[in-house]
Design an enzyme around this catalytic site. Structure first.
Site, PDB file in Angstrom:
ATOM      1  CG  ASP A 502      -6.452  55.808  61.393  1.00 27.98           C
ATOM      2  OD1 ASP A 502      -6.815  54.944  61.448  1.00 27.98           O
ATOM      3  OD2 ASP A 502      -5.136  56.652  60.639  1.00 27.98           O
TER       4      ASP A 502
HETATM    5  C1  BGC Z   1      -4.946  59.219  58.118  1.00 27.00           C
HETATM    6  C2  BGC Z   1      -6.412  58.465  57.692  1.00 27.00           C
HETATM    7  C3  BGC Z   1      -6.945  58.708  58.015  1.00 27.00           C
HETATM    8  C4  BGC Z   1      -7.305  60.249  58.298  1.00 27.00           C
HETATM    9  C5  BGC Z   1      -8.569  60.372  59.078  1.00 27.00           C
HETATM   10  C6  BGC Z   1      -4.902  60.081  58.331  1.00 27.00           C
HETATM   11  O1  BGC Z   1      -4.251  60.544  59.082  1.00 27.00           O
HETATM   12  O2  BGC Z   1      -3.430  59.226  57.147  1.00 27.00           O
HETATM   13  O3  BGC Z   1      -6.109  57.149  56.966  1.00 27.00           O
HETATM   14  O4  BGC Z   1      -8.085  58.232  57.682  1.00 27.00           O
HETATM   15  O5  BGC Z   1      -6.065  60.581  59.243  1.00 27.00           O
HETATM   16  O6  BGC Z   1      -8.562  59.588  60.713  1.00 27.00           O
END
Ligand code: BGC
Length: 832
Positions: A502
């Site tokens: 993200d």
């Molecule tokens: C989110 C995921 C994401 C991960 C890596 C988490 O906090 O819930 O959707 O893939 O972070 O960024």
């Protein structure tokens, strides 16, 4: 060499300074309350949930932590964990809590046992023992708080016990922010030992919270000001210290529920009773009995039910049975005690929590921020489907209905309304592919392809029954087509706001601190591409190929194979960097995750997904990419996300560069993506590495470094600080992480190789050479398989012979499935 039975009995994890595993009882026992961080448990398994820490902190909600919060909690409090299910004991003027907090009286003996769906906290002071037990019975919308008070002294004792919790006005965000309203609307009613919290009942709401004692009480309070005081804190509340409730009726301000129970105990005597905290929807019942007087029929029935002798213990027995049954779907005895303990109990338990909560409510998620994540919940299913496939099916359909007809998805939705969360929007171009993985996992688990015909519509279209062809299969095809179509200059999938990572925001360019990293950028004409999505696509296309082949649809299977081949060619042509796969191309077409970068030269996600998708299988690159991970990213606490860590903010890369080095996506150990590498080692047949990597992030294996690790020793953490951080090895964001589901997949299906496939259960372990074998029991589509794997020649991988009920069968194929509901013996011998 030790046999695995020897190994199991010989190695008992020693206690750490704060507690130990009681494996036989499936409990984690906390022996002192001042744990390095609050250690959390969850109550509830269906729709009613509670968070409960080792000092009884936490709160309760129904279905949705944001929209139906029943009790209050203040996040990021001082101390971190304050507010919850409190009992104050006044024993001859001395006031104390069985869970130590909030009063923190000296010389209170303490023990907390976090079990499956329950927490038991026992305190003892001056010969008086108070045992409290919190749980949610299966199928009920209520918490039971059972209390047993024992006089262990030689004198008669007349203690007073005060219950306490604070009501929340259902909408948690409004409750804590809109105080000009909150302070004026609180309303309660009291009837006997039952306190009814009915704020807003008079207008749109038809639900209330009930907090009742199942024994006669000596008094009550419903006004926080009266019970605690205006200038006092929860550690010095007026009423328990004064020794008498005031029978206050809250009008506005802050309604609470508090009961006073006066006890008279001869030496050696004990008394047990219970409280219930319930959520009630009025249904078709008339709203009022009289003007302003709620109809309490449903509430009264609840109090009556749990006041009956034996009712509480029967509910607890039902909860134990519930978990015994569920965990019985998968059990193993292997030579590693951590793998046994986690797989058999805690990992599956954590999978229930992630299935229910997604990333919504924990000590790190406030329950008002994130609802159910599209990609998160799809992945959570992978560790849940073997437990309750029918609930998994409904979840898949709910998630699919938040996809838009162009293939993109709402990134999150609210569990109560099941509607996409417009604030966070969509355009995360990995989201839709995870739906393929969860659906295929469901079909592999159940064999039920009818799910594909279920109509579920698209979130941007008015659903009409004429759209029945827009069924789940249509969603899967839309997803595959979207990635094939939405590609950039190198032929790789576009990334949108972000892919799984993200924080890799290649379209954001934010220089303004008040913006969202994900949403500030416009993805419309961006050319930024993701190698990870390309790898994930390979995997998804393989899954669809398998699905269509299973369904006898050869043309569709071939179409998927062609997609796979096309994307694979792009990956091999465009993303091989010499020793590993690159990570992305940014909006300007510059490579990310390459030797040519100064920082962020190698990333974990693209190695994991390219290898799992089949890239590098025939040209040695898969092995080389994994060796590069080992050389550059692996540490004793897990695999860091990338290296070298970013030292300065780079707007072209986004949030990933905003974190301090070694933290979160900036070279932290993101346990979730460690599992993909782990599966990669299983695919390549390296059982030593597979186990070593697994143990590096396994909380049960962190006992001797608990002061550094700090997190709960029984659940996986989202993040462990990486080697660039000053607190290398410190865990954060425990419980709600995709690590739960993926570790279950990694260890049960990768290492132990007990793998559901479309045609049946496949046995394909990848274990350390020194393991003599292992056993496992797997319930699958109504049959039970007792699996005995032997490793006489000390290999990692390769099933030489396979027997089903004494008859040889093809060792490379799934066990032919015949539904007979019976128990079957499976013997696998590994070897060349
Ligand atoms: C989110 C995921 C994401 C991960 C890596 C988490 O906090 O819930 O959707 O893939 O972070 O960024």
């Amino acid at each position: 060499m030790k046999t695995h039975e020897d190994a199991n009995t010989m190695t008992q994890t020693p206690p750490n300074k704060y507690g130990f595993f009681d494996d036989a009882k499936r409990e984690y026992v906390i022996t002192r309350p001042d744990t390095p961080l609050p250690w959390l448990n969850y109550l509830g398994q269906d729709e009613f949930f509670g968070l409960c820490t080792n000092t009884a902190g936490g709160y309760t909600f129904w279905k949705d932590a944001k929209l139906r919060r029943l009790t209050r909690y203040r996040y990021n409090n001082v101390p971190y964990d304050l507010g919850g299910r409190y009992f104050y004991v006044n024993d001859g003027g001395e006031v104390w809590n069985p869970g130590w907090k909030p009063v923190k009286t000296k010389n209170v003996a303490y023990e907390c046992r976090h079990g499956l769906g329950y927490t038991r906290i026992v305190g003892e002071r001056d010969g008086l023992e108070v045992e409290t037990l919190f749980f949610v019975p299966p199928g009920e919308n209520l918490e039971v708080w059972k209390v047993t008070v024992r006089n262990k002294s030689a004198q008669r004792k007349t203690p007073k016990l005060f219950s306490y919790q604070e009501f929340c006005f259902f909408d948690a965000l409004n409750d804590m922010t809109n105080l000009q309203r909150t302070y004026s609307i609180g309303e309660v009613e009291v009837e006997g030992s039952a306190i009814y919290h009915k704020t807003e009942f008079r207008e749109r709401r038809n639900h209330y919270t009930l907090f009742a004692c199942t024994r006669p009480i000596a008094g009550f309070d419903t006004s926080r000001d009266a019970f605690v005081g205006i200038h006092e804190g929860l550690h010095e509340p007026k009423v328990p210290f004064a020794g008498a409730c005031t029978n206050s009726i809250a009008f506005g301000w802050n309604p609470i529920g508090a009961h006073q129970v006066d006890l008279d105990l001869a030496p050696g005597a004990e008394e047990s009773f219970a409280f219930v905290l319930a959520y009630v929807e009025q249904g078709d019942e008339p709203k009022y009995d009289a003007p302003f007087v709620m109809n309490k029929k449903v509430g009264r029935a609840i109090v009556e039910k749990y006041s009956a002798p034996g009712a509480v213990d029967a509910a607890l027995a039902a909860l134990k049975k519930y978990w015994d049954d569920l965990l019985g779907n998968f059990q193993t005895e292997c030579p590693n005690e951590h793998a046994n303990r986690m797989l058999n109990t805690w990992n599956q338990y954590q999978c229930m929590a992630t299935f229910n909560m997604s990333r919504s409510a924990s000590m790190y998620e406030t329950g008002i921020g994130r609802g159910m994540g599209f990609r998160d919940s799809n992945q959570d299913l992978l560790g849940f489907l073997h437990m309750i496939p029918s609930r998994g099916k409904q979840r898949i359909l709910d998630i699919a209905a938040t996809q838009l007809s162009d293939g993109t998805c709402f990134h999150q939705y609210q569990p109560l309304t099941k509607k996409g969360n417009a604030e966070i929007g969509g355009d995360f171009y990995d989201d839709h592919l995870w739906l393929v993985l969860s659906t295929c996992a469901y079909i592999k688990e159940t064999g039920d392809v009818t799910i594909l015909q279920e109509p579920c519509g698209y979130a941007d279209k008015e659903y009409a029954s004429a759209d029945a062809q827009e069924n789940l299969l249509h969603h899967l095809e839309t997803s595959i087509a979207y990635t094939m179509k939405k590609r950039g200059p190198h032929g790789l999938p576009l990334i949108g706001h972000a892919d799984w990572n993200d924080c890799l925001n290649l379209n954001c360019f934010s220089t303004e601190p008040n913006e969202s990293f994900q949403l500030a950028g416009d993805v419309k004409d961006s050319k930024a591409e993701s190698v990870m999505i390309a790898g994930l696509f390979l995997y998804a296309a393989n899954e669809m190929d398998g699905l269509y082949s299973f369904m006898g649809k050869a043309a569709d299977a071939n179409r998927m194979r062609a997609h796979h081949a096309e994307m694979l060619a792009v990956i091999e042509r465009e993303t091989w960097d010499g020793e590993w796969y690159t990570r992305a191309y940014d909006a300007e077409g510059r490579v990310v995750g390459s030797k040519s970068n100064e920082e962020g030269k190698i990333f974990i996600e693209s190695q994991g997904w390219c290898v799992l998708g089949g890239a590098g299988a025939n040209n040695g690159r898969a092995k080389q990419a994994m060796e590069s991970v080992h050389k550059h990213l692996f540490t004793k606490n897990g695999v860091v996300l990338q290296q070298p860590a970013y030292s300065t903010y780079n707007k072209d890369l986004g949030e990933v560069t905003s974190y301090p080095p070694g933290v979160k996506e900036n070279a932290g150990i993101f346990s979730h993506n460690n599992t993909w590498i782990n599966l990669g080692w299983c695919l390549l047949g390296d059982g030593e590495r597979a186990l070593e990597y697994y143990l590096s992030i396994c909380p049960s294996a962190k006992q001797d470094q608990i002061e550094t690790y700090r997190g709960e020793p029984y659940v996986y953490a989202q993040m462990i600080a990486g080697k660039d951080a000053p607190c290398f090895g410190e865990a954060k964001n425990n419980w709600l992480t995709g690590t739960a589901a993926w570790t279950f997949v990694t260890v049960s299906q990768g290492l132990l190789g007990v793998k559901p496939d479309f045609a049946g259960l496949r046995i394909d372990p990848c274990i350390p050479k020194a393991w003599p074998g292992f056993t496992a029991t797997r319930r699958f589509r109504g049959n039970t398989y007792q699996i005995d794997v032997k490793n006489p020649s000390g290999v990692c991988k390769g099933v030489k012979s396979l027997r089903l009920d004494g008859k040889d069968i093809d060792p490379q194929a799934p066990i032919p499935f015949v539904a007979d509901g019976k128990t079957h013996q499976v013997e696998a011998v590994l070897g060349a």
